[in-house]
Design a protein around this motif. Structure first.
Motif, PDB file in Angstrom:
ATOM      1  N   ALA A 136       0.484  -1.432  -0.341  1.00 28.61           N
ATOM      2  CA  ALA A 136      -0.147  -0.137  -0.287  1.00 28.61           C
ATOM      3  C   ALA A 136       0.652   1.219   0.122  1.00 28.61           C
ATOM      4  CB  ALA A 136      -0.810   0.087   1.023  1.00 28.61           C
ATOM      5  N   TRP A 137       0.371   2.348   0.182  1.00 28.00           N
ATOM      6  CA  TRP A 137       0.717   3.626  -0.098  1.00 28.00           C
ATOM      7  C   TRP A 137      -0.221   4.842   0.794  1.00 28.00           C
ATOM      8  CZ3 TRP A 137       5.606   5.410  -1.872  1.00 28.00           C
ATOM      9  CH2 TRP A 137       6.502   4.664  -2.590  1.00 28.00           C
ATOM     10  N   PHE A 138       0.532   5.733   1.804  1.00 29.57           N
ATOM     11  CA  PHE A 138      -0.021   6.416   2.348  1.00 29.57           C
ATOM     12  C   PHE A 138       0.692   8.027   2.216  1.00 29.57           C
ATOM     13  CE2 PHE A 138      -1.381   2.542   4.271  1.00 29.57           C
ATOM     14  CZ  PHE A 138      -2.813   2.535   4.339  1.00 29.57           C
ATOM     15  N   ARG A 139       0.236   8.927   2.921  1.00 29.63           N
ATOM     16  CA  ARG A 139       0.914  10.502   2.509  1.00 29.63           C
ATOM     17  C   ARG A 139       0.184  11.051   4.321  1.00 29.63           C
ATOM     18  NH1 ARG A 139      -2.566  12.568  -2.774  1.00 29.63           N
ATOM     19  NH2 ARG A 139      -4.533  12.749  -1.395  1.00 29.63           N
ATOM     20  N   GLN A 140       1.526  12.019   3.869  1.00 29.66           N
ATOM     21  CA  GLN A 140       0.833  12.339   4.841  1.00 29.66           C
ATOM     22  C   GLN A 140       1.530  13.948   4.938  1.00 29.66           C
ATOM     23  OE1 GLN A 140       2.673  11.418   9.288  1.00 29.66           O
ATOM     24  NE2 GLN A 140       0.861  13.197  10.113  1.00 29.66           N
ATOM     25  N   ALA A 141       0.427  14.690   4.881  1.00 27.09           N
ATOM     26  CA  ALA A 141       0.296  16.602   4.233  1.00 27.09           C
ATOM     27  C   ALA A 141       0.874  17.268   5.909  1.00 27.09           C
ATOM     28  CB  ALA A 141      -1.132  16.916   3.525  1.00 27.09           C
ATOM     29  N   PRO A 142       1.925  18.431   5.280  1.00 24.85           N
ATOM     30  CA  PRO A 142       1.921  19.594   6.614  1.00 24.85           C
ATOM     31  C   PRO A 142       0.475  19.494   7.586  1.00 24.85           C
ATOM     32  CG  PRO A 142       3.431  19.411   5.060  1.00 24.85           C
ATOM     33  CD  PRO A 142       2.165  18.733   4.211  1.00 24.85           C
ATOM     34  N   GLY A 143       0.411  19.119   9.159  1.00 22.01           N
ATOM     35  CA  GLY A 143      -0.883  19.706  10.268  1.00 22.01           C
ATOM     36  C   GLY A 143      -1.914  18.826  10.048  1.00 22.01           C
ATOM     37  N   LYS A 144      -1.298  17.749   8.895  1.00 22.11           N
ATOM     38  CA  LYS A 144      -2.561  16.949   8.668  1.00 22.11           C
ATOM     39  C   LYS A 144      -2.849  15.087   9.673  1.00 22.11           C
ATOM     40  CE  LYS A 144      -4.925  19.276   4.661  1.00 22.11           C
ATOM     41  NZ  LYS A 144      -4.530  18.838   3.181  1.00 22.11           N
TER      42      LYS A 144
ATOM     43  N   VAL B 145       4.015  13.998   2.184  1.00 21.58           N
ATOM     44  CA  VAL B 145       4.980  12.759   2.588  1.00 21.58           C
ATOM     45  C   VAL B 145       4.378  11.296   1.869  1.00 21.58           C
ATOM     46  CG1 VAL B 145       6.956  11.255   3.629  1.00 21.58           C
ATOM     47  CG2 VAL B 145       6.750  13.850   3.998  1.00 21.58           C
ATOM     48  N   TYR B 146       4.592  10.522   1.157  1.00 17.42           N
ATOM     49  CA  TYR B 146       5.181   9.285   0.547  1.00 17.42           C
ATOM     50  C   TYR B 146       5.648   8.231   1.109  1.00 17.42           C
ATOM     51  CZ  TYR B 146       1.219  11.568  -2.198  1.00 17.42           C
ATOM     52  OH  TYR B 146       0.638  12.052  -3.071  1.00 17.42           O
ATOM     53  N   TYR B 147       4.238   7.384   2.088  1.00 15.88           N
ATOM     54  CA  TYR B 147       4.656   6.028   2.629  1.00 15.88           C
ATOM     55  C   TYR B 147       4.278   5.140   2.207  1.00 15.88           C
ATOM     56  CZ  TYR B 147       6.041   9.311   6.939  1.00 15.88           C
ATOM     57  OH  TYR B 147       6.285  10.235   7.183  1.00 15.88           O
ATOM     58  N   CYS B 148       5.283   3.654   1.907  1.00 22.05           N
ATOM     59  CA  CYS B 148       4.749   2.543   1.721  1.00 22.05           C
ATOM     60  C   CYS B 148       4.959   1.685   3.107  1.00 22.05           C
ATOM     61  CB  CYS B 148       5.790   1.671   0.394  1.00 22.05           C
ATOM     62  SG  CYS B 148       7.681   1.894   0.477  1.00 22.05           S
TER      63      CYS B 148
END
Length: 125
Positions: free
Chosen positions: A35-43, A93-96
């Motif tokens: 899978a891929w997840f992501r995290q934006a600043p402040g979220k 930032v994208y995480y696998c």
């Protein structure tokens, strides 16, 4: 047991494309969901896409459906995320991630055991 390293992030303009890669070391089976997840600043971290057997199952967040495509190469132990028509809202930032054996691909981050360090994607207007 499993180590994941993301690559391919960068700075692009809206409407451009990027292809992210996630190389896995260690034993990863076809029955392990990726899978891929992501995290934006402040979220908070959010789900992007997940895949099980190649060509048989994949799930996407509504925000990326039709623009992003997840794929995997079992022989190379590598996961990909093709991102087209990028928007500033995709900046994150994208995480696998990789699940334990037998877990069906899904959007819950609690279903995944192994995580990469992340790669930055920035989309300018």
């Amino acid at each position: 047991q499993v180590q994941l390293v993301e690559s391919g992030g960068g700075l692009v303009q809206a409407g451009d494309s990027l292809r992210l890669s996630c190389a896995a070391s260690g034993r990863v089976f076809s029955s392990n969901a990726m899978a891929w997840f992501r995290q934006a600043p402040g979220k908070e971290r959010e789900f992007v896409a997940a895949i099980g057997w190649t060509g048989t199952s994949a799930v996407y967040a509504d925000s990326v459906k039709g623009r992003f495509t997840i794929s995997r190469d079992h022989a190379k132990n590598t996961e990909y995320l093709q991102m087209n028509s990028l928007k500033p809202e995709d900046t994150a930032v994208y995480y696998c991630a990789v699940s334990p054996t037998g877990v069906w691909p899904n959007s819950s981050d609690r279903s995944y055991e192994y995580w990469g360090q992340g790669t930055q994607v920035t989309v300018s207007s």
